[in-house]
Motif scaffolding. Structure first.
Motif, mmCIF file in Angstrom:
data_model
loop_
_atom_site.group_PDB
_atom_site.id
_atom_site.type_symbol
_atom_site.label_atom_id
_atom_site.label_comp_id
_atom_site.label_asym_id
_atom_site.label_seq_id
_atom_site.Cartn_x
_atom_site.Cartn_y
_atom_site.Cartn_z
ATOM 1 N N LYS A 175 0.797 -1.226 0.000
ATOM 2 C CA LYS A 175 0.000 0.000 0.000
ATOM 3 C C LYS A 175 0.834 1.283 0.000
ATOM 4 O O LYS A 175 0.385 2.326 -0.490
ATOM 5 N N ASN A 176 2.043 1.238 0.578
ATOM 6 C CA ASN A 176 2.830 2.466 0.730
ATOM 7 C C ASN A 176 4.033 2.540 -0.209
ATOM 8 O O ASN A 176 4.328 3.605 -0.745
ATOM 9 N N ALA A 177 4.719 1.435 -0.389
ATOM 10 C CA ALA A 177 5.905 1.436 -1.244
ATOM 11 C C ALA A 177 5.515 1.393 -2.716
ATOM 12 O O ALA A 177 4.439 0.921 -3.084
ATOM 13 N N THR A 178 6.411 1.883 -3.565
ATOM 14 C CA THR A 178 6.272 1.712 -5.011
ATOM 15 C C THR A 178 6.587 0.262 -5.358
ATOM 16 O O THR A 178 7.526 -0.319 -4.810
ATOM 17 N N VAL A 179 5.809 -0.339 -6.242
ATOM 18 C CA VAL A 179 6.088 -1.705 -6.714
ATOM 19 C C VAL A 179 6.606 -1.599 -8.140
ATOM 20 O O VAL A 179 5.989 -0.955 -8.997
ATOM 21 N N CYS A 180 7.735 -2.246 -8.383
ATOM 22 C CA CYS A 180 8.442 -2.097 -9.653
ATOM 23 C C CYS A 180 8.578 -3.436 -10.367
ATOM 24 O O CYS A 180 8.802 -4.472 -9.729
ATOM 25 N N GLY A 181 8.433 -3.410 -11.690
ATOM 26 C CA GLY A 181 8.648 -4.589 -12.515
ATOM 27 C C GLY A 181 9.722 -4.313 -13.546
ATOM 28 O O GLY A 181 9.729 -3.249 -14.182
ATOM 29 N N LEU A 182 10.649 -5.248 -13.717
ATOM 30 C CA LEU A 182 11.759 -5.091 -14.660
ATOM 31 C C LEU A 182 11.356 -5.517 -16.066
ATOM 32 O O LEU A 182 10.578 -6.456 -16.249
ATOM 33 N N THR A 183 11.914 -4.833 -17.074
ATOM 34 C CA THR A 183 11.693 -5.227 -18.467
ATOM 35 C C THR A 183 12.961 -4.949 -19.277
ATOM 36 O O THR A 183 13.830 -4.179 -18.848
ATOM 37 N N ARG A 184 13.035 -5.545 -20.447
ATOM 38 C CA ARG A 184 13.997 -5.109 -21.450
ATOM 39 C C ARG A 184 13.352 -3.970 -22.248
ATOM 40 O O ARG A 184 12.171 -3.680 -22.063
ATOM 41 N N SER A 185 14.126 -3.350 -23.113
ATOM 42 C CA SER A 185 13.565 -2.293 -23.968
ATOM 43 C C SER A 185 12.834 -2.925 -25.150
ATOM 44 O O SER A 185 13.188 -2.747 -26.320
ATOM 45 N N VAL A 186 11.825 -3.681 -24.807
ATOM 46 C CA VAL A 186 11.016 -4.427 -25.776
ATOM 47 C C VAL A 186 9.552 -4.141 -25.464
ATOM 48 O O VAL A 186 9.129 -4.245 -24.300
ATOM 49 N N GLN A 187 8.773 -3.779 -26.471
ATOM 50 C CA GLN A 187 7.392 -3.372 -26.237
ATOM 51 C C GLN A 187 6.584 -4.433 -25.491
ATOM 52 O O GLN A 187 5.844 -4.120 -24.552
ATOM 53 N N LYS A 188 6.715 -5.702 -25.886
ATOM 54 C CA LYS A 188 5.946 -6.768 -25.239
ATOM 55 C C LYS A 188 6.307 -6.880 -23.757
ATOM 56 O O LYS A 188 5.424 -7.029 -22.907
ATOM 57 N N ASP A 189 7.598 -6.807 -23.436
ATOM 58 C CA ASP A 189 8.049 -6.832 -22.035
ATOM 59 C C ASP A 189 7.336 -5.751 -21.223
ATOM 60 O O ASP A 189 6.841 -5.981 -20.117
ATOM 61 N N ILE A 190 7.331 -4.563 -21.789
ATOM 62 C CA ILE A 190 6.796 -3.398 -21.085
ATOM 63 C C ILE A 190 5.290 -3.529 -20.887
ATOM 64 O O ILE A 190 4.759 -3.239 -19.801
ATOM 65 N N GLU A 191 4.594 -4.003 -21.905
ATOM 66 C CA GLU A 191 3.141 -4.182 -21.794
ATOM 67 C C GLU A 191 2.794 -5.252 -20.766
ATOM 68 O O GLU A 191 1.831 -5.093 -19.993
ATOM 69 N N VAL A 192 3.578 -6.322 -20.732
ATOM 70 C CA VAL A 192 3.337 -7.391 -19.752
ATOM 71 C C VAL A 192 3.605 -6.871 -18.342
ATOM 72 O O VAL A 192 2.844 -7.162 -17.398
ATOM 73 N N ALA A 193 4.649 -6.085 -18.169
ATOM 74 C CA ALA A 193 4.945 -5.518 -16.846
ATOM 75 C C ALA A 193 3.813 -4.609 -16.382
ATOM 76 O O ALA A 193 3.393 -4.650 -15.217
#
Length: 387
Positions: A67-85
């Motif tokens: 609820k308080n912290a930012t939650v982060c997901g890693l990706t490569r510089s690939v559109q599909k990676d970013i959309e899935v994240a």
């Protein structure tokens, strides 16, 4: 944003989990994530969503409970990676996509078989895609530690212009010396025209044992986020140790920095991560190792018993550790022996201790450590002889 706050980005659940044999299931990840939030971590890197269905599910589940912290997901510089994240992070109160690409000529040539110009284009495109999906985008310039500074500055300027809110300057191979890493951060501060629009982040590896030193050098020179792991776990020799950088900042007040970390929770979460990941903490590990507050040398023991600050710069209670330990070995002196007898309830005078010490040394020469049970035998024998 406060200029003297250092944001703590924890990647125990992503980079830390890349250690062979440390794979976690979703429930274990949730338990650790909740404790990281309790610890006061600002950003939790929960995983690499496109890498597997399990990682996607874990990032999604963590996004629902934090609820308080930012939650982060890693990706490569690939559109599909970013959309899935972005899909995995859709329930997060404060989502962040962490995308990036290689920045050194070594990576550009051998990993991507491309050109600097193409890297700039891919970096800008990936950042724009991510920024259209979430308001908070971090861009990593992989192998920045070995990258040409002029090109690195151009890459950083490009991704900030494309919408990056944080720019990560990783010493991916742990190659840099502290002054080199600090100078690299300072170069970016002074040569990137839009650097004021983003936070610079340090992500250092420990291949040469310099991850903590490099991270501190980074913040001294203008970075305001440190990426780290509990117990310093991570790829190869590990990442920057969260507990080390936090306590350096806390102990060296003259640096003028602070974090939101509750230091009293450092030892408990260290044990949780160690037990859950089945990754023992080395006894001499700073802050959280079993010997971090143990004294066995007679000279050290004598000084410590007279005044703790002679040999301890941190109160163990301040980091949630057990009380300091006086370990009895053949190198221990009379003051330590008297102290340990007193802890067992025996009040011996100086003459008693002198006599007991001679017997103690014979026992200590045959054992690595003299235990309470050994002391009980010595005390009872002495009392019987002198009664």
């Amino acid at each position: 944003m406060p200029q003297n706050k250092i944001y703590i980005f924890d990647t125990t659940l992503r980079d830390g989990e890349q250690v062979p044999g440390c794979k976690l299931n979703t429930d274990e990840k949730i338990e650790i994530a909740l404790q990281l939030e309790e610890l006061g971590v600002d950003i939790i890197e929960a995983g690499f969503p496109i890498s597997s269905p399990g990682d996607f599910a874990s990032v999604e589940a963590i996004s629902k409970v934090i609820k308080n912290a930012t939650v982060c997901g890693l990706t490569r510089s690939v559109q599909k990676d970013i959309e899935v994240a972005a899909a995995a992070l859709k329930h997060a109160v404060k989502p962040r996509i962490h995308t990036g690409i290689g920045a050194s000529d070594i990576h550009i040539k051998y990993k991507f078989n491309t050109t600097r110009e193409a890297i700039l284009e891919r970096a800008a495109a990936a950042t724009k895609i991510a920024r259209n999906l979430v308001p908070d985008v971090e861009f990593f310039c992989e192998d920045a530690g070995r990258a040409d500074n002029a090109f690195l500055a151009k890459l950083v300027e490009t991704v900030i212009a494309a919408g990056a809110t944080v720019v990560n300057i990783p010493d991916t191979t742990g190659y840099c010396l502290p002054h080199q890493y600090g100078e690299k951060i300072a170069y970016l501060v002074n040569n990137v025209s839009n650097i004021d629009k983003a936070i610079i982040s340090c992500h250092c590896h420990n291949d040469l044992g310099l991850a903590t030193a490099n991270s501190i050098s980074g913040i001294i020179n203008g970075a305001r986020q440190i990426e780290c792991t509990i117990n310093g776990i991570g790829e190869r020799a590990g990442n920057t140790s969260l507990e080390e950088v936090v306590m350096i900042i806390k102990q060296h007040e003259a640096l003028g920095f602070y974090t939101n970390i509750n230091a009293k929770k450092l030892n408990p979460i260290s044990h949780l991560v160690s037990d859950t990941m089945r990754m023992p903490v080395q006894p001499n590990k700073a802050i959280v190792g079993a010997n971090a507050f143990a004294h066995s040398s007679g000279i050290h023991q004598d000084g410590f018993l007279k005044e703790a600050i002679t040999y301890e710069i941190i109160n163990p209670e301040d980091v949630g550790a057990d009380l300091s330990k006086i370990v009895l070995t053949a190198r221990s002196g009379r003051s330590a022996l008297a102290y340990r007898f007193q802890k067992l309830g025996y009040e011996f005078n100086r003459n008693d201790i002198d006599a007991l010490y001679e017997v103690f040394l014979h026992v200590a020469d045959t054992k690595k450590e003299v235990e309470d049970a050994d002391l009980e035998v010595l005390a009872k024998n002495h009392i019987a002889v002198t009664a």
